[in-house]
Design a protein around this motif. Structure first.
Motif, PDB file in Angstrom:
ATOM      1  N   TYR C 270       1.257  -1.275  -0.152  1.00  0.00           N
ATOM      2  CA  TYR C 270      -0.232  -0.280  -0.051  1.00  0.00           C
ATOM      3  C   TYR C 270       0.878   1.028   0.032  1.00  0.00           C
ATOM      4  O   TYR C 270       1.910   1.086   0.761  1.00  0.00           O
ATOM      5  CB  TYR C 270      -1.149  -0.208   1.181  1.00  0.00           C
ATOM      6  N   LEU C 292      -1.777   9.101  -8.354  1.00  0.00           N
ATOM      7  CA  LEU C 292      -3.255   8.477  -9.092  1.00  0.00           C
ATOM      8  C   LEU C 292      -2.777   7.528 -10.042  1.00  0.00           C
ATOM      9  O   LEU C 292      -3.770   7.172 -10.590  1.00  0.00           O
ATOM     10  CB  LEU C 292      -4.179   9.122  -8.837  1.00  0.00           C
ATOM     11  N   PRO C 296      -3.754   1.349  -7.260  1.00  0.00           N
ATOM     12  CA  PRO C 296      -4.548   1.159  -7.522  1.00  0.00           C
ATOM     13  C   PRO C 296      -5.219   1.811  -6.372  1.00  0.00           C
ATOM     14  O   PRO C 296      -4.412   2.435  -5.556  1.00  0.00           O
ATOM     15  CB  PRO C 296      -4.792  -0.519  -6.807  1.00  0.00           C
ATOM     16  N   PHE C 297      -7.010   2.401  -6.609  1.00  0.00           N
ATOM     17  CA  PHE C 297      -7.248   3.314  -5.861  1.00  0.00           C
ATOM     18  C   PHE C 297      -7.510   2.898  -4.977  1.00  0.00           C
ATOM     19  O   PHE C 297      -7.865   3.441  -3.507  1.00  0.00           O
ATOM     20  CB  PHE C 297      -8.229   3.637  -6.798  1.00  0.00           C
ATOM     21  N   GLY C 298      -7.690   1.647  -4.591  1.00  0.00           N
ATOM     22  CA  GLY C 298      -7.852   0.865  -3.159  1.00  0.00           C
ATOM     23  C   GLY C 298      -6.726   0.406  -2.379  1.00  0.00           C
ATOM     24  O   GLY C 298      -6.779  -0.305  -1.086  1.00  0.00           O
ATOM     25  N   LYS C 299      -5.493   1.404  -2.996  1.00  0.00           N
ATOM     26  CA  LYS C 299      -4.224   1.000  -2.192  1.00  0.00           C
ATOM     27  C   LYS C 299      -3.698   2.282  -1.533  1.00  0.00           C
ATOM     28  O   LYS C 299      -2.199   3.044  -1.304  1.00  0.00           O
ATOM     29  CB  LYS C 299      -3.296   0.207  -3.116  1.00  0.00           C
ATOM     30  N   ASP C 341     -18.488   7.587  -9.930  1.00  0.00           N
ATOM     31  CA  ASP C 341     -16.494   7.005  -9.159  1.00  0.00           C
ATOM     32  C   ASP C 341     -15.581   7.983  -8.500  1.00  0.00           C
ATOM     33  O   ASP C 341     -15.181   7.282  -8.285  1.00  0.00           O
ATOM     34  CB  ASP C 341     -15.717   6.371 -10.795  1.00  0.00           C
ATOM     35  N   ARG C 344     -16.408   7.069  -5.117  1.00  0.00           N
ATOM     36  CA  ARG C 344     -16.079   7.025  -4.185  1.00  0.00           C
ATOM     37  C   ARG C 344     -14.380   6.303  -4.006  1.00  0.00           C
ATOM     38  O   ARG C 344     -14.057   6.382  -3.276  1.00  0.00           O
ATOM     39  CB  ARG C 344     -16.535   5.529  -5.416  1.00  0.00           C
ATOM     40  N   VAL C 345     -13.754   6.998  -4.883  1.00  0.00           N
ATOM     41  CA  VAL C 345     -12.438   6.758  -5.038  1.00  0.00           C
ATOM     42  C   VAL C 345     -11.861   8.346  -3.678  1.00  0.00           C
ATOM     43  O   VAL C 345     -11.129   7.553  -2.918  1.00  0.00           O
ATOM     44  CB  VAL C 345     -11.958   7.046  -6.563  1.00  0.00           C
ATOM     45  N   MET C 348     -12.433   6.140  -0.491  1.00  0.00           N
ATOM     46  CA  MET C 348     -11.511   5.055  -0.187  1.00  0.00           C
ATOM     47  C   MET C 348     -10.380   5.871  -0.050  1.00  0.00           C
ATOM     48  O   MET C 348      -9.404   5.378   1.379  1.00  0.00           O
ATOM     49  CB  MET C 348     -11.361   4.584  -1.541  1.00  0.00           C
ATOM     50  N   ARG C 356      -9.992  -0.037   6.432  1.00  0.00           N
ATOM     51  CA  ARG C 356     -10.336  -2.227   6.024  1.00  0.00           C
ATOM     52  C   ARG C 356      -8.609  -2.087   6.304  1.00  0.00           C
ATOM     53  O   ARG C 356      -8.893  -3.290   6.828  1.00  0.00           O
ATOM     54  CB  ARG C 356     -10.338  -1.805   4.871  1.00  0.00           C
TER      55      ARG C 356
END
Lengths: 364, 364, 364
Positions: C270, C292, C296-299, C341, C344-345, C348, C356
């Motif tokens: 991450y 960015l 990855p946007f979840g990282k 989107d 949402r990003v 996150m 998380r």
């Protein structure tokens, strides 16, 4: 609208005195290991486009003039008159000139006269050592004369500059401390012998000796880092901290953010904020903005990096001024900076920092 | 509005012929050492977002369609029809296809047919060596057959490509010269023995031999630099200067400015101006602008870097075209470039440079 | 307009409890090997300008207030009340606090109370080892107690953090595997002896032992990469893949694109998306946009990197929020991303990923 005072160009070479044709002009535009590849031209670069944008109007043509048209106009005016028009159109009040460059180029005084500006000298260490070697019969004489020459140079110049020591990772990065006198004598002896067969200073020990001689003089020392990451210089930077000498890192692109980091982390390190701008033309504002991320604003100094073609001096200055206005003006428009702060920082980077670091107002 | 001619995609793989589900599709979107981390998906990347922006309309859906909806539509149309629609919607006139990729993928001719475009081949050196090894009984036979295979390939293909030599710093960076014949025989012998137990070409000596065999052929050589700094390749670049072979550096992001620097400094070096763009999606214009800082405009060549998913071919091309128009159009709007120069540079980077470097008009 | 939820600051230190004068405040603004160079001030940096933009309004002054005026107001309110106003004005809902920092600074609970937020702890490995050494008579006792201390810390903290292992290329880069027990005993013995004469943990073997002890705990491990290229960590990253521990790379600027590349290439890696933003002030959106590109946007996880001055916590959060809105909003305006989107990003990166990864909702 951010107002920028007349610039101090903290590093340039002289201008070529000879008339140039299309090919000889093109060959000076970028640094390349050879002529342009088949089907390409050095005019098709950001530098070439920046020259075609900014210089034709200074010689009475429309911007974006074709290279052949521009060169014809330049020959019509002559090299000297073209240089005069280009330099006077660039808004530079003072030049710090590296007079150690080869070729039929103007010295500092001639550049000053052509540009209606002040000029100061920065002494390049490698040719200084070569001149001393020409008139020294023994190793002992060479080292003594070299010490004298550095001392003498320090009374007339505003800085020393070294082209080879910082760009070659094997020199200062691997041995950040001054070399032992015995090592220096050995290296000097080998070089003096070899150079009878025609060599310039490439020996790492001798380069380190030159650099440390400059450090001892107390003048600012300009180090060319080329296109190399300056991070390996951190050991040398730490070794010179607190000695009273300021290190000015020249070049650095595409590692300019790393250069800015060193300027932030070490009080005696300064960064160049110019030479890459003329080179990157339409992208100058973006590159300048990256430098301004980490570098303290009192640590950045404009230069044109102009060499041989007065077009490069002019483009360096004009591109810098526009980029600075655009970057700082954008931050004011965003509300990130106040208008007053932007003007103050513009004046520092454009001229004030160089005047303070090189003590120009005491010399002028 | 900058007009760009139909593109030449200077590097891509074939498209998968098999139908894909959500998971198998997602697994091809980015290069990762494993499946997405818990709680994340590869669709949530710039590549994923670019696919969702550009591809659904080509298959008759609204942009930004959800992955599950897009995959359903793709299955409805079938892999072949989807590929046809995606490739024909991307504005590419010619592909240079690396046909050495593994998997059930289309060859060059099939890709050409699907995309209504021309296709040319670039021969990947590692699988070529593996094919030769399969049919060669001795070291001597292997080396002789390899020489023949390289010679033969050079008559049909427009370039060679090598995946492993440039990205691994231990290969070309540490030994820029061709290996000795004795070294090569030894390395070949060891590899032929090992590979009976199932190995691909990783041996540094053998990789260098492959690379130098390609250099000797006179065809352009594409080197994948991965996500590594290409600066350590400077020795190899110097060793190949003046031999008549052009080196095309593929990949390079986030070291694309260093790649551009090599393309400026060496007449026979070219840089890829595409593969990172589809990957970085909304940031493509910013990355392209960085490449255009130092790279001579005659030295940059578009590629999609598309592999396995025709979506990647399409996104690479569409993102590139938009980014090029935005970057060059912005410079025209700023007054930095003339409109005519911008159009000329767009045509060079989009197609003209590749046509010249790979001599496509002599092959087509 | 992109809406961002209350932030989770995934890495900060406590705030100084002492009153500060102009000089002591300035000294905390940037990390430097010494005081500002003559003629310069640390206020003339992007960090200084960002503090002057964002913080005066939180203390009832106009933006861009002069440093002397701001410090006077700060003293008028007192350190505690100033911290309260700064933290509550920054929109942070939860802090992950490194409580191993030296100096008279607030702990996690005190920071939470001042900021009206939740607070969690990340345990710094070096001071943990030092505390254990203080109460352990022998090497065997030290190693046993250390194992116990790591186990105990893992029950209360949400992560471990290590300052020295990743930034020094000689540690994890050169030896990506866990050290042998014999090596560890030897290194521990030497360190315990030396530290009687006053040393902190710098031994590479001991640092690796600490890092691998943290890996074994299963908690996320935060590694400070400093201003170094994280690419040499790839070996360690591969060695820890599949063990269940997540690695969070802190810092990274100006190598943040390389950090993002590691986060893309390895499922358990991450990247920090914050600490460089407050530092680079007006340039935060540009730096964030670079992150960015590949991550990855979840990282990506926000942090302020705030330390000692609550101004740095506040500026980190406020600059991040504005940069995130500007970057994602720009992509929506360009048509590159959908509005849904982008929202949402934003959620996150601002909070969801950290909740998380650190399992905050199970701990809170």
């Amino acid at each position: 609208m951010i107002e920028t005072p007349p610039l101090v160009d903290q590093y340039c070479h002289g201008a070529l005195r000879t008339e140039l044709g299309l090919g000889t002009f093109e060959a000076q535009l970028i640094r390349s290991a050879g002529p342009p590849a088949a089907g390409t031209t050095f005019f098709d670069t950001q530098t070439g486009f920046a020259v075609r944008r900014w210089c034709p109007p200074l010689l009475g043509l429309e911007p974006y003039a074709a290279p052949v048209r521009y060169l014809a106009r330049r020959r019509e005016l002559g090299a000297a008159e073209s240089a005069r028009l280009l330099l006077r159109g660039s808004g530079v009040a003072a030049y710090v000139v590296d007079t150690g460059a080869a070729g039929d180029v103007t010295g500092a005084k001639e550049l000053a006269l052509a540009g209606d500006a002040e000029a100061f000298e920065t002494v390049r260490l490698e040719p200084l050592a070569e001149q001393v070697a020409d008139t020294s019969g023994t190793v002992a004489a060479f080292l003594a004369n070299l010490a004298g020459a550095v001392h003498h140079a320090a009374t007339g110049a505003v800085a020393f500059t070294c082209g080879a020591a910082a760009g070659h990772p094997s020199v200062l990065a691997h041995a950040p401390q001054p070399p032992d006198p015995g090592e220096v004598r050995g290296a000097a002896g080998r070089w003096l012998e070899r150079r009878a067969r025609g060599g310039t200073v490439r020996d790492p020990v001798l380069l380190r000796h030159l650099v440390w001689s400059a450090v001892a003089s107390g003048l600012p020392l300009q180090l060319h880092t080329g296109a190399e990451d300056p991070a390996p210089l951190a050991g040398f930077v730490r070794a010179t901290a607190g000695l009273g000498t300021r290190l000015v890192l020249l070049g650095g692109y595409p590692y300019h953010r790393q250069t800015a980091h060193l300027a932030a982390a070490f009080p005696h390190v300064y960064a160049d904020a110019g030479a890459a701008l003329g080179q990157t033309g339409a992208r100058a504002a973006a590159v300048l903005a990256e430098l301004l991320e980490l570098a303290p604003f009192g640590k950045l100094l404009f230069s044109s990096g102009g060499r041989r073609l007065p077009e490069l001096h002019a483009v360096g200055a004009l591109v810098f001024r526009e980029a600075l206005g655009r970057v700082l003006g954008g931050w004011v428009a965003d509300g990130a900076w106040s208008w007053q702060d932007a003007g103050r920082v513009a004046a520092m980077v454009a001229a004030g920092n160089a005047r303070r670091v090189y003590r120009l107002d005491e010399r002028g």
